[in-house]
Design an enzyme around this catalytic site. Structure first.
Site, short mmCIF file in Angstrom:
data_model
loop_
_atom_site.label_atom_id
_atom_site.label_comp_id
_atom_site.label_asym_id
_atom_site.label_seq_id
_atom_site.Cartn_x
_atom_site.Cartn_y
_atom_site.Cartn_z
N ARG A 128 15.40 42.78 -21.79
CA ARG A 128 15.60 44.23 -22.02
C ARG A 128 16.30 44.83 -20.82
O ARG A 128 15.71 45.51 -20.02
CB ARG A 128 14.27 44.87 -22.25
N GLN A 133 21.66 45.12 -23.82
CA GLN A 133 21.31 46.15 -24.81
C GLN A 133 22.09 45.99 -26.12
O GLN A 133 21.53 46.14 -27.20
CB GLN A 133 21.57 47.53 -24.22
N ASP A 136 20.43 43.44 -28.51
CA ASP A 136 18.99 43.58 -28.73
C ASP A 136 18.67 43.76 -30.22
O ASP A 136 18.55 44.88 -30.72
CB ASP A 136 18.50 44.76 -27.89
N SER A 139 15.36 45.70 -31.25
CA SER A 139 15.48 47.16 -31.28
C SER A 139 16.22 47.62 -32.53
O SER A 139 15.87 48.63 -33.13
CB SER A 139 16.20 47.68 -30.03
N TYR A 235 7.53 46.04 -22.42
CA TYR A 235 6.61 45.91 -23.56
C TYR A 235 5.22 46.37 -23.16
O TYR A 235 4.83 46.24 -21.99
CB TYR A 235 6.52 44.44 -24.00
N1 LIG Z 1 17.12 47.55 -23.29
C1 LIG Z 1 16.08 48.29 -23.01
O1 LIG Z 1 15.94 48.78 -21.92
C2 LIG Z 1 15.03 48.54 -24.06
C3 LIG Z 1 15.17 47.94 -25.30
C4 LIG Z 1 14.18 48.16 -26.27
C5 LIG Z 1 13.09 48.97 -25.98
N2 LIG Z 1 13.00 49.57 -24.77
C6 LIG Z 1 11.83 50.43 -24.45
O2 LIG Z 1 10.67 49.63 -24.40
C7 LIG Z 1 9.55 50.38 -24.83
C8 LIG Z 1 8.74 49.61 -25.89
O3 LIG Z 1 9.47 49.60 -27.09
P1 LIG Z 1 9.27 48.52 -28.25
O4 LIG Z 1 9.82 49.08 -29.47
O5 LIG Z 1 9.77 47.23 -27.84
O6 LIG Z 1 7.72 48.37 -28.31
P2 LIG Z 1 6.89 47.28 -29.13
O7 LIG Z 1 7.44 47.14 -30.50
O8 LIG Z 1 6.70 46.06 -28.31
O9 LIG Z 1 5.49 48.04 -29.18
C9 LIG Z 1 5.38 49.28 -29.79
C10 LIG Z 1 4.66 50.27 -28.91
O10 LIG Z 1 3.25 50.12 -29.12
C11 LIG Z 1 2.62 50.49 -27.92
N3 LIG Z 1 1.26 49.96 -27.92
C12 LIG Z 1 0.82 48.67 -27.88
N4 LIG Z 1 -0.52 48.63 -27.91
C13 LIG Z 1 -0.95 49.91 -27.99
C14 LIG Z 1 -2.24 50.50 -28.06
N5 LIG Z 1 -3.36 49.78 -28.04
N6 LIG Z 1 -2.30 51.86 -28.13
C15 LIG Z 1 -1.18 52.60 -28.13
N7 LIG Z 1 0.05 52.09 -28.07
C16 LIG Z 1 0.17 50.76 -28.00
C17 LIG Z 1 3.50 49.91 -26.84
O11 LIG Z 1 3.26 50.59 -25.62
C18 LIG Z 1 4.89 50.19 -27.42
O12 LIG Z 1 5.41 51.42 -26.99
C19 LIG Z 1 10.11 51.72 -25.31
O13 LIG Z 1 9.99 52.66 -24.29
C20 LIG Z 1 11.56 51.43 -25.55
O14 LIG Z 1 12.38 52.58 -25.45
C21 LIG Z 1 13.93 49.36 -23.79
#
Ligand SMILES: NC(=O)c1ccc[n+]([C@@H]2O[C@H](COP(=O)([O-])OP(=O)(O)OC[C@H]3O[C@@H](n4cnc5c(N)ncnc54)[C@H](O)[C@@H]3O)[C@@H](O)[C@H]2O)c1
Length: 390
Positions: A128, A133, A136, A139, A235
């Site tokens: 990530r 990006q 990905d 996403s 994550y």
């Molecule tokens: N290239 C990048 O920089 C990049 C790419 C993708 C996502 N992201 C960021 O990463 C973060 C995570 O995104 P994602 O879609 O991969 O997440 P994910 O699909 O892995 O998980 C979904 C969400 O569930 C939350 N979660 C897990 N257990 C939980 C609990 N018990 N209670 C409440 N919440 C809980 C996690 O904190 C996460 O935000 C986001 O901020 C996203 O913007 C960054």
């Protein structure tokens, strides 16, 4: 080099790994494309569009695997637990495979791919970083899942989403709660807001608050703090059962007051935490809807049935696995851009460059020369470390 695009074989899968629009860029980089006849039809991309962009159309799957140096797929063996093994005999030694492999699922499927002498890359393991990006795919699919979850909920709920003031009285807006404000959750907030619902969201990562609010959602604050809520890759990190127990207690009232709950709280490689119990479902109003986007990893709701829709205590609980696949045109378009960018990164001067100093290549490479070579995967399955061969 030739890139092959077989038709997806998972039952009812309508997506396709490459769309015609990405072919010109691949060809400019010296990559020819061969597509199995009909591979894109159910996503809205007829063979003629692939041919117009210079792809060759192959009548059979075997011909695609035979001609191609690189195969790109959505659900490869491993991610396709229904008929994925059918592709194994078609994989020739030295083939490069790119797609969803479910690398933290079971080591057996990865081992089987390794034994065919295939060099495989898992899109799930894409780092990530800003550089990665555009590649990905997780996403991309999460974006579609979050969007579609809201539409399915709106269609199932016996209420309207927006507030309306009419001669027949005022209609209150639907209350949508999102648990887990990652990519899918954030897209769900945006979509629910567009439809006029009042959207709230909760996430254990403190950084999520600002993101939720920037989309016009209300952030649900709970008086508990997760330990190291986020890992280095961004994550969410698994917490202990006492933390989940507290979450359930504190979320109870908010859930009971919601018409729609969309759960998307997942932890990579782990069973999803149960955040909505049977008792909490019982407290929801008749006709309420839960969309459990974590269903494939056990679900965030205790009553979710994998890949099914059930009605319990008058609440519809939808645990469909492949919501992204129900929007196959754009799911394919986004995935094709991700995979296309990855291929252009991997192939330089007409050759696959296995440069392990490159984070993108190193972290996504799963099998090579007969072995599972990915250190994160080996560690996950407690396999002894191997010496790098590339
Ligand atoms: N290239 C990048 O920089 C990049 C790419 C993708 C996502 N992201 C960021 O990463 C973060 C995570 O995104 P994602 O879609 O991969 O997440 P994910 O699909 O892995 O998980 C979904 C969400 O569930 C939350 N979660 C897990 N257990 C939980 C609990 N018990 N209670 C409440 N919440 C809980 C996690 O904190 C996460 O935000 C986001 O901020 C996203 O913007 C960054």
């Amino acid at each position: 080099m030739i890139v092959g695009v077989p038709k997806e074989i998972y039952p009812n899968e309508r997506r396709v790994a490459l769309v015609p629009a990405v072919i010109p860029n691949l060809r400019k980089a010296g990559l020819d494309v061969i597509v199995q006849a009909g591979a894109g039809t159910s996503a809205g991309y007829p063979d003629s569009e692939y041919a117009d962009k210079g792809a060759k159309i192959a009548e059979t799957r075997a011909e695609v695997f035979q001609s191609a140096d690189i195969i790109v797929q959505f659900l490869c063996h491993g991610a396709n637990d229904k008929n994925g093994p059918e592709d194994l005999p078609l994989m020739k030694r030295g083939l490069v495979l790119v797609g969803f492999l479910r690398p933290l699922g079971t080591a057996k499927t990865l081992q089987e791919i390794a034994e065919r002498g295939v060099t495989s890359f898992s899109v799930e393991l894409m780092p990530r970083t800003t550089r990665a990006q555009s590649m990905d795919a997780l996403s991309s699919m999460a974006t579609i899942c979050g969007y579609k979850a809201v539409l399915v909920a709106a269609d199932t709920l016996p209420r309207m989403f927006p507030m309306l003031t009419t001669a027949a009285g005022t209609i209150a807006p639907a209350r949508v709660l999102i648990i887990g404000a990652g990519v899918a959750g954030l897209q769900a907030i945006a979509t629910a807001r567009r439809l006029g619902a009042v959207a709230s969201a909760y996430d254990m990562r403190p950084a999520a608050k600002e993101q939720v609010q920037s989309l016009g959602g209300r952030f649900v604050e709970l008086p508990i703090e997760a330990k190291d809520a986020q890992d280095a890759r961004g994550y969410g990190k698994a917490q202990d059962e006492s933390f989940y127990q507290k979450q359930r207690e504190l979320l109870g009232n908010t859930i009971a007051e919601s018409d729609v709950v969309i759960t998307a709280a997942v932890i990579p490689g782990k069973k999803s935490p149960v955040l909505v119990t049977k008792e909490m479902v019982q407290r929801m109003s008749l006709g309420s809807v839960i969309i459990d986007l974590a269903a494939e990893r056990g679900g965030n709701c205790e009553l979710t049935k994998p890949d099914e829709t059930v009605v319990e205590h008058g609440v519809t609980i939808i645990g469909e696995f492949n919501l992204a696949g129900t929007v196959p045109y754009h799911a394919s378009q986004m995935y094709a851009r991700n995979v296309g960018a990855f291929l252009l990164h991997l192939v330089k001067e007409g050759k696959v460059q296995l440069n392990l100093n490159d984070e993108i290549i190193r972290e996504t490479l799963v099998t090579h020369e007969g072995e599972i070579v990915n250190s994160r995967v080996r560690e996950f399955f407690s396999l002894p470390a191997v010496a790098a061969k590339v």
